[in-house]
Scaffold this active site. Structure first.
Site, PDB file in Angstrom:
ATOM      1  N   PRO A  87       0.564  -0.937   0.699  1.00 24.76           N
ATOM      2  CA  PRO A  87       0.231  -0.607   0.272  1.00 24.76           C
ATOM      3  C   PRO A  87       0.808   1.085   0.439  1.00 24.76           C
ATOM      4  O   PRO A  87       1.762   1.118   0.516  1.00 24.76           O
ATOM      5  CB  PRO A  87      -1.066   0.118   1.134  1.00 24.76           C
ATOM      6  CG  PRO A  87      -0.394  -1.575   1.468  1.00 24.76           C
ATOM      7  CD  PRO A  87       0.863  -2.618   0.802  1.00 24.76           C
ATOM      8  N   CYS A  88       0.448   2.243  -0.359  1.00 26.26           N
ATOM      9  CA  CYS A  88       1.094   3.102  -0.956  1.00 26.26           C
ATOM     10  C   CYS A  88       0.816   4.560   0.137  1.00 26.26           C
ATOM     11  O   CYS A  88       1.443   5.556  -0.164  1.00 26.26           O
ATOM     12  CB  CYS A  88       1.080   3.444  -2.640  1.00 26.26           C
ATOM     13  SG  CYS A  88      -0.667   4.310  -2.817  1.00 26.26           S
ATOM     14  N   GLN A  89       0.083   4.621   0.559  1.00 24.69           N
ATOM     15  CA  GLN A  89      -0.195   5.749   1.835  1.00 24.69           C
ATOM     16  C   GLN A  89       1.151   6.136   1.928  1.00 24.69           C
ATOM     17  O   GLN A  89       1.201   7.587   2.347  1.00 24.69           O
ATOM     18  CB  GLN A  89      -1.295   5.445   2.627  1.00 24.69           C
ATOM     19  CG  GLN A  89      -2.998   5.173   1.628  1.00 24.69           C
ATOM     20  CD  GLN A  89      -3.389   3.879   1.343  1.00 24.69           C
ATOM     21  OE1 GLN A  89      -1.656   2.494   1.211  1.00 24.69           O
ATOM     22  NE2 GLN A  89      -4.354   3.514   0.710  1.00 24.69           N
ATOM     23  N   SER A  96       3.131   7.907   0.208  1.00 27.01           N
ATOM     24  CA  SER A  96       2.069   9.462  -1.236  1.00 27.01           C
ATOM     25  C   SER A  96       2.824  10.155  -0.167  1.00 27.01           C
ATOM     26  O   SER A  96       2.527  10.852   0.266  1.00 27.01           O
ATOM     27  CB  SER A  96       0.693   9.288  -1.819  1.00 27.01           C
ATOM     28  OG  SER A  96       0.247   8.783  -0.299  1.00 27.01           O
TER      29      SER A  96
END
Length: 412
Positions: free
Chosen positions: A121-123, A126
């Site tokens: 997951p890129c959260q 980001s």
């Protein structure tokens, strides 16, 4: 080696955009690992689609899309036990890994795992996620999911791995995360390199830059592939022109195309080969949002200018903060590429307004899926909001296909 038998595991699979590209390039999935239940159902549905396609029995799949068959009956009649068990609805990390390893070993049998693909997951990486978090996501445990990914590399020792993520990974913690990640992968036996391609280079009608890090076993005859860029440019209007006009909140889940297919749709096989399309559904909007959308549409189509929050009439403003996120109302450019599709589209749609003053609304599920290069026969389980989230989080299948094709040419 018969390339049809190259196998892979997809970690943090989401709805399977990356996997779709690899399957279409001739790879065989052994397992998908994903924590989101709806995304897992999407993966399972799509695997049954590929099974029926190989058997030349897609009529059964079309019956499911036309709601002639309940999903439970469709999966029971046309799937199989091993296929369903290959979609692991489990979070990666901790003691769960032992369970995942055991299940993958059972699924693989005597087969080696040739590749591992996926992206955590890129959260945490980001730029938006870091801006919204008081600590810049420094304490977010997702920062270190690459170490969980590495455990699968150590356990299965694949020939190649593909690690996809957002550009913010490079700058997170002043670059230390990315430096440590690369060093960690090298320490466990892999050479690696990365590029930052734009999805638009592969025919995706979207400005979407992502890090594609590829690793390969040390001392193997492999190097980072050179991707082929699509030379011709198409426009968003070439992508969306054949879909039925919609009103906000219109919920006709099955509709017919209003026009023949375009050159773009034919070239990249985005139409499903039948005369209907599913999930072309639009979310409802209140009168205030519709008025703002109309202003934003006219401003973009007439002057090629984005609407800024401070420019709104006072009667349409709901807060006094005119310095943060002032461009939250954004129209998709019909004469060029879309801006980057992200999962936030599941929240309100303000950032993805349809570019037509006669259709004042945000994008439909099917339009968003097309912008991500999903074909019209790709069905997202779990309802409208879940579908939007799955689409926004996905790797565009066209981009994945090019990566997979070039890797298949180089694996020995």
């Amino acid at each position: 080696m018969n390339k049809q038998k190259l196998t892979y595991i997809d970690l943090f699979s989401g709805a399977g955009g990356l996997s779709e590209g690899f399957i279409n390039a001739g790879f065989k999935p052994i397992a998908h690992v994903e924590i989101d239940e709806h995304a897992c159902k999407t993966l399972e549905t799509r695997l049954v689609y590929h099974k029926l396609k190989e058997e030349n029995k897609l009529g059964h799949y079309h019956d499911y899309l036309l709601e002639k068959t309940l999903r439970s009956d469709f999966i029971l009649k046309h799937g199989d036990k091993k296929l369903s068990e290959s979609v692991l609805n489990i979070g990666i990390g901790g003691k769960s890994n032992d369970t995942i390893f055991r299940k993958i070993d059972e699924l693989a049998g005597d087969n080696d795992i040739d590749l591992i693909v996926g992206g955590p997951p890129c959260q945490a990486y980001s730029l938006v996620g870091r801006a919204r978090d008081k600590k810049g996501m420094k304490d977010d445990p997702r920062n270190f999911l690459y170490k969980e990914y590495a455990k699968f590399l150590k356990n299965y020792n694949p020939k190649v791995f593909v690690f996809e993520n957002v550009m913010g990974l490079i700058t997170a913690d002043k670059g230390r995360y990315f430096t440590n990640m690369k060093a960690y992968f090298k320490r466990i036996g892999y050479e690696l390199d990365f590029t930052i391609p734009n999805a638009a280079d592969f025919g995706v009608l979207q400005k979407r830059k992502r890090i594609i890090l590829i690793g390969w076993r040390k001392n193997s005859d492999f190097n980072y592939p050179e991707f082929t860029k699509v030379k011709k440019s198409w426009k968003i209007q070439d992508l969306l022109m054949d879909l039925k006009k919609l009103k906000p909140g219109e919920q006709n889940n099955i509709t017919k195309y209003k026009k023949d297919s375009s050159e773009y749709l034919n070239k990249f096989n985005l139409r499903n080969g039948v005369e209907f399309v599913t999930q072309h559904v639009a979310r409802p909007h209140n009168n205030r949002d519709l008025e703002i959308y109309k202003i934003a549409i006219n401003k973009w189509l007439k002057d090629s200018e984005r609407l800024k929050y401070p420019d709104l009439p006072n009667r349409l403003k709901t807060h006094k903060n005119e310095k943060s996120f002032v461009d939250r109302f954004k129209v998709v450019d019909p004469n060029g590429y879309s801006h980057t599709m992200v999962a936030h589209i599941a929240k309100d749609g303000h950032h993805y307004i349809y570019p037509d003053a006669k259709q004042v609304r945000s994008l439909s599920v099917r339009e968003a899926a097309r912008i991500q290069s999903f074909s019209d026969d790709f069905f997202f389980e779990g309802g409208r909001s879940s579908a939007f989230r799955q689409i926004g989080n996905a790797v565009p299948p066209l981009m994945a296909y090019e990566i997979a094709t070039k890797i298949s040419e180089k694996i020995v």
